[in-house]
Write an enzyme that holds these catalytic residues in place. Structure first.
Site, PDB file in Angstrom:
ATOM      1  CD  GLU A  28      -3.025  -0.788   0.075  1.00 35.98           C
ATOM      2  OE1 GLU A  28      -3.265   0.374  -0.303  1.00 35.98           O
ATOM      3  OE2 GLU A  28      -3.575  -1.794  -0.423  1.00 35.98           O
ATOM      4  CG  HIS A  56      -7.677  -0.012  -1.613  1.00 37.28           C
ATOM      5  ND1 HIS A  56      -6.799  -0.570  -2.523  1.00 37.28           N
ATOM      6  CD2 HIS A  56      -8.756   0.387  -2.324  1.00 37.28           C
ATOM      7  CE1 HIS A  56      -7.328  -0.502  -3.737  1.00 37.28           C
ATOM      8  NE2 HIS A  56      -8.516   0.057  -3.645  1.00 37.28           N
TER       9      HIS A  56
END
Length: 338
Positions: free
Chosen positions: A135, A293
């Site tokens: 990420e 995410h």
């Protein structure tokens, strides 16, 4: 051929009413100028402790009844979010029964296989797969890796670190992290645990060594293992970029990897291309768990797709390899690729 879709809205999410969790750790020293959500939880690392790509026969996507969501009372266990302090070795409430009831401290809980799952399984080129999903688009913010045993189709161990950017001002970092992780309620745990990328890489290499998957003295390549990513971006683009920002040489173990999307496309040959994790999970009728995410949750969901593919008889070869004399040049080994 059309593929049934599951409703992702039925799948539980980490956050509740905008907050990630309710029963968390005692307050930490506040981060300046950060609007804080409730502090998150905890986890130490959970330890249960060829130039051409291989071709596979086309396999149809299954038309099976979807597995019960992990929070279904009829399921083998109730799904719980991982304690993110625990994944960093900083959980202080492991002996608190209320905390343990709320948060998962065993990364293998979310991966269940049965005897039937081994019936179509085929031999693999590697003994272990390192499922990897970064990420952070400016700099890496989260570095999660799951070791999956290719033969047992189970989790061996989890490495998870939040990464602190080094090329940003403190004000920009605070804003960046709040916008990225505030919606999950984990911005506080990020500030409490994040380390510079060079320290994360050192810890990661020590972790690989503990599992006999890497030795610096043996050329720095992985031993009997390969990275598995959902796309090429993580290893092809972002790791070299972060190494450049952090003034590090690209480690040799990032010279090749397996793009799960390419193997999926060639193995199942779906009418509609699976261009991401959520599409693959939908086509395979695997309910998504956690928060999309959040790198740790995405890594676990990608691993669940990988295990299903192994059970269906897919073989996962290397799909991309850098040229040793020119690491910026990548050879993609599948002609039909995403």
């Amino acid at each position: 051929m059309s593929f049934p879709r599951i409703s992702l809205s039925r799948v539980p999410s980490y956050h509740h009413n905008g907050n990630y969790f309710h029963l968390l750790h005692p307050p930490f020293i506040p981060v300046s100028k950060i609007p804080s959500l409730p502090t998150y939880q905890t986890a130490r690392t959970c330890t249960d402790f060829n130039s051409q790509a291989q071709t596979h026969p086309t396999v149809s996507l299954p038309s099976l009844i979807p597995s019960p969501p992990p929070n279904n009372p009829n399921a083998t266990h109730r799904w719980k979010p991982m304690c993110l302090y625990h994944t960093h070795g900083k959980c202080t409430k492991i002996d608190d029964p209320v905390h343990v009831e709320k948060f998962n401290h065993d990364c293998s809980r979310d991966f269940q296989v049965s005897a039937a799952d081994f019936e179509r399984k085929r031999p693999q080129d590697f003994d272990f797969f390192l499922v990897f999903d970064l990420e952070g688009k400016v700099e890496i913010l989260e570095f999660p890796v799951l070791i999956i045993d290719a033969k047992k189709m189970g989790v061996v161990d989890l490495f998870h670190r939040f990464v602190r950017p080094t090329a940003m001002s403190e004000e920009r970092v605070n804003e960046y992290i709040y916008n990225k992780y505030g919606k999950f309620g984990v911005d506080r745990v990020w500030h409490d645990t994040a380390l510079p990328f060079n320290e994360v890489l050192q810890q990661f290499e020590s972790w690989l060594t503990q599992h006999n998957l890497w030795e610096k003295t043996h050329g720095g390549r992985l031993n009997r293992a390969a990275f598995v990513t959902c796309g090429n971006w993580d290893v092809k683009t972002q790791v070299p970029h972060q190494c450049s920002v952090s003034k590090l040489k690209l480690p040799p173990y990032f010279m090749e990897w397996i793009n799960l999307k390419d193997v999926y496309q060639n193995f199942y040959n779906p009418r509609n291309e699976a261009r991401g994790m959520r599409t693959m999970m939908s086509q395979l009728k695997i309910p998504m768990v956690g928060s999309h995410h959040l790198g740790l949750d995405d890594t676990k969901n990608i691993a669940r797709v990988l295990i299903r593919m192994l059970a269906d008889g897919a073989v996962l070869p290397i799909t991309a390899r850098r040229k040793p004399e020119s690491p910026g040049t990548v050879n993609f080994l599948y002609k039909n690729r995403i």
